[in-house]
Design a protein around this motif. Structure first.
Motif, PDB file in Angstrom:
ATOM      1  N   PHE A 271      -2.900  -9.740   4.381  1.00  0.00           N
ATOM      2  CA  PHE A 271      -2.617  -8.723   5.385  1.00  0.00           C
ATOM      3  C   PHE A 271      -1.585  -7.766   4.789  1.00  0.00           C
ATOM      4  CE2 PHE A 271      -4.922 -10.807   8.716  1.00  0.00           C
ATOM      5  CZ  PHE A 271      -4.892 -12.136   8.340  1.00  0.00           C
ATOM      6  N   LEU A 272      -1.774  -6.490   5.080  1.00  0.00           N
ATOM      7  CA  LEU A 272      -0.915  -5.477   4.488  1.00  0.00           C
ATOM      8  C   LEU A 272      -0.466  -4.480   5.538  1.00  0.00           C
ATOM      9  CD1 LEU A 272      -3.815  -5.835   2.649  1.00  0.00           C
ATOM     10  CD2 LEU A 272      -2.278  -4.833   0.965  1.00  0.00           C
ATOM     11  N   TRP A 273       0.650  -3.872   5.267  1.00  0.00           N
ATOM     12  CA  TRP A 273       1.129  -2.749   6.073  1.00  0.00           C
ATOM     13  C   TRP A 273       1.267  -1.527   5.181  1.00  0.00           C
ATOM     14  CZ3 TRP A 273       1.600  -2.489  11.264  1.00  0.00           C
ATOM     15  CH2 TRP A 273       1.603  -3.688  11.983  1.00  0.00           C
TER      16      TRP A 273
ATOM     17  N   GLY B 202      -1.295  10.570   1.821  1.00  0.00           N
ATOM     18  CA  GLY B 202      -2.082   9.363   1.949  1.00  0.00           C
ATOM     19  C   GLY B 202      -1.207   8.181   2.329  1.00  0.00           C
ATOM     20  N   PRO B 203      -1.814   7.098   2.822  1.00  0.00           N
ATOM     21  CA  PRO B 203      -1.035   5.901   3.147  1.00  0.00           C
ATOM     22  C   PRO B 203      -0.340   5.344   1.902  1.00  0.00           C
ATOM     23  CG  PRO B 203      -3.254   5.785   4.086  1.00  0.00           C
ATOM     24  CD  PRO B 203      -3.244   6.942   3.143  1.00  0.00           C
ATOM     25  N   THR B 204       0.846   4.810   2.127  1.00  0.00           N
ATOM     26  CA  THR B 204       1.629   4.195   1.058  1.00  0.00           C
ATOM     27  C   THR B 204       1.828   2.724   1.371  1.00  0.00           C
ATOM     28  OG1 THR B 204       2.804   6.269   0.652  1.00  0.00           O
ATOM     29  CG2 THR B 204       3.795   4.266  -0.220  1.00  0.00           C
ATOM     30  N   PHE B 205       1.544   1.871   0.398  1.00  0.00           N
ATOM     31  CA  PHE B 205       1.712   0.439   0.584  1.00  0.00           C
ATOM     32  C   PHE B 205       3.174   0.111   0.896  1.00  0.00           C
ATOM     33  CE2 PHE B 205       1.121  -3.996   0.074  1.00  0.00           C
ATOM     34  CZ  PHE B 205       2.202  -4.474  -0.665  1.00  0.00           C
ATOM     35  N   LEU B 206       3.351  -0.773   1.864  1.00  0.00           N
ATOM     36  CA  LEU B 206       4.705  -1.135   2.284  1.00  0.00           C
ATOM     37  C   LEU B 206       5.017  -2.595   1.950  1.00  0.00           C
ATOM     38  CD1 LEU B 206       7.070   0.251   3.707  1.00  0.00           C
ATOM     39  CD2 LEU B 206       6.098  -0.493   5.880  1.00  0.00           C
ATOM     40  N   ILE B 207       4.215  -3.490   2.473  1.00  0.00           N
ATOM     41  CA  ILE B 207       4.468  -4.907   2.302  1.00  0.00           C
ATOM     42  C   ILE B 207       3.180  -5.663   2.605  1.00  0.00           C
ATOM     43  CG2 ILE B 207       5.225  -5.259   4.703  1.00  0.00           C
ATOM     44  CD1 ILE B 207       7.388  -7.191   3.601  1.00  0.00           C
ATOM     45  N   SER B 208       3.048  -6.838   1.999  1.00  0.00           N
ATOM     46  CA  SER B 208       1.855  -7.653   2.255  1.00  0.00           C
ATOM     47  C   SER B 208       2.253  -9.105   2.484  1.00  0.00           C
ATOM     48  CB  SER B 208       0.875  -7.580   1.075  1.00  0.00           C
ATOM     49  OG  SER B 208       1.435  -8.186  -0.082  1.00  0.00           O
TER      50      SER B 208
ATOM     51  N   VAL C  73       3.380   7.027  10.650  1.00  0.00           N
ATOM     52  CA  VAL C  73       2.313   6.207  11.226  1.00  0.00           C
ATOM     53  C   VAL C  73       2.157   4.967  10.353  1.00  0.00           C
ATOM     54  CG1 VAL C  73      -0.132   6.057  11.834  1.00  0.00           C
ATOM     55  CG2 VAL C  73       1.112   8.190  12.199  1.00  0.00           C
ATOM     56  N   TYR C  74       2.118   3.813  10.989  1.00  0.00           N
ATOM     57  CA  TYR C  74       2.005   2.543  10.278  1.00  0.00           C
ATOM     58  C   TYR C  74       0.634   1.933  10.554  1.00  0.00           C
ATOM     59  CZ  TYR C  74       6.937   2.858   9.276  1.00  0.00           C
ATOM     60  OH  TYR C  74       8.162   3.276   8.805  1.00  0.00           O
ATOM     61  N   PHE C  75      -0.055   1.597   9.464  1.00  0.00           N
ATOM     62  CA  PHE C  75      -1.366   0.969   9.569  1.00  0.00           C
ATOM     63  C   PHE C  75      -1.254  -0.467   9.089  1.00  0.00           C
ATOM     64  CE2 PHE C  75      -4.117   4.486  10.569  1.00  0.00           C
ATOM     65  CZ  PHE C  75      -3.471   5.595  10.050  1.00  0.00           C
ATOM     66  N   CYS C  76      -1.827  -1.390   9.833  1.00  0.00           N
ATOM     67  CA  CYS C  76      -2.004  -2.723   9.289  1.00  0.00           C
ATOM     68  C   CYS C  76      -3.416  -2.813   8.734  1.00  0.00           C
ATOM     69  CB  CYS C  76      -1.736  -3.811  10.317  1.00  0.00           C
ATOM     70  SG  CYS C  76      -2.944  -3.963  11.634  1.00  0.00           S
ATOM     71  N   ALA C  77      -3.580  -3.640   7.747  1.00  0.00           N
ATOM     72  CA  ALA C  77      -4.877  -3.824   7.107  1.00  0.00           C
ATOM     73  C   ALA C  77      -5.049  -5.288   6.755  1.00  0.00           C
ATOM     74  CB  ALA C  77      -4.997  -2.954   5.854  1.00  0.00           C
ATOM     75  N   ALA C  78      -6.287  -5.715   6.685  1.00  0.00           N
ATOM     76  CA  ALA C  78      -6.610  -7.094   6.329  1.00  0.00           C
ATOM     77  C   ALA C  78      -7.665  -7.085   5.238  1.00  0.00           C
ATOM     78  CB  ALA C  78      -7.117  -7.853   7.553  1.00  0.00           C
TER      79      ALA C  78
END
Lengths: 110, 113
Positions: free
Chosen positions: A33-35, A43-49, A87-92
């Motif tokens: 899972f990532l934020w 573009g979205p920037t990786f934050l933490i996983s 804006v924060y996106f979660c991803a799986a």
């Protein structure tokens, strides 16, 4: 079929307080899972996983918690800063496929 | 180190016209993704490349969309002909093979009138 859901479109927090962003998922087979954080016109920037075998991962002011029984993860930002407004996106991740939520717009009020 | 580069940043076209987007991934990143992001939504995968091979194009509308990644580096995404519903931000991302962390470009905002 939305496998990753962010039910709060927006969140406002005072500077210095904690921001908690939430995400729910339906597929128990997700590996990671990532934020991601996204500023306007970027573009979205990786934050933490976090791996699905862990329940917590911390990186500076950012901590992600994973509750597998509830199929829920959250991102905690402490203390919140005005520059965190985005804006924060979660991803799986399942295999090689990423599934994104719809995003939560965080506003940190000075 | 340079990030993922995309061009153009903005494009306005009339419906039925063709359009192409270009992406240059981070050097050494073998995996390249094209996503479409509609307003208020998260990115949705269109196609994923491992080197030159398109390994997942199941979500690519093949009647009007095409993509290529010659020599396993740069990639081009094309729409022909464009429809009003194609208005969106098209994002390119890259990662190491099997990598969890994706690096996104700034995107191309397409407006079809």
């Amino acid at each position: 079929d939305q496998q990753v859901k962010q039910n709060s479109p927006s969140l406002s927090v005072q500077e210095g307080r904690i921001s908690i962003l939430n995400c729910d998922y339906t597929n128990s087979m997700f590996d990671y899972f990532l934020w991601y954080k996204k500023y306007p016109a970027e573009g979205p920037t990786f934050l933490i996983s976090i791996s699905s075998i862990k329940d917590k991962n911390e990186d500076g002011r950012f901590t992600v918690f994973l509750n597998k029984s509830a199929k829920h993860l959250s991102l905690h930002i402490v203390p919140s800063q005005p520059g965190d407004s985005a804006v924060y996106f979660c991803a799986a991740l399942f295999g090689n496929q990423f599934y994104f939520g719809t995003g939560t717009s965080l506003t940190v009020i000075p | 180190e340079a990030g993922v580069v995309q061009s153009p940043r903005y494009k306005i076209i009339e419906k039925k016209q063709p359009v192409a987007f270009w992406c240059n991934p981070i050097s050494g990143h073998n995996t390249l993704y094209w996503y479409r992001q509609n307003l208020g939504q998260g990115p949705e995968l269109l196609i994923r490349y491992e080197n030159e091979e398109a390994v997942d194009d199941s979500q690519l509308p093949k009647d009007r969309f095409s993509a290529e990644r010659l020599k396993g580096v740069d990639s081009t995404l094309k729409i022909q002909p464009a429809e009003l519903g194609d208005s969106a931000v098209y994002l390119c991302a890259s990662s190491l093979v099997g990598g969890v962390e994706q690096y996104f470009g700034p995107g191309t905002r397409l407006t079809v009138t």
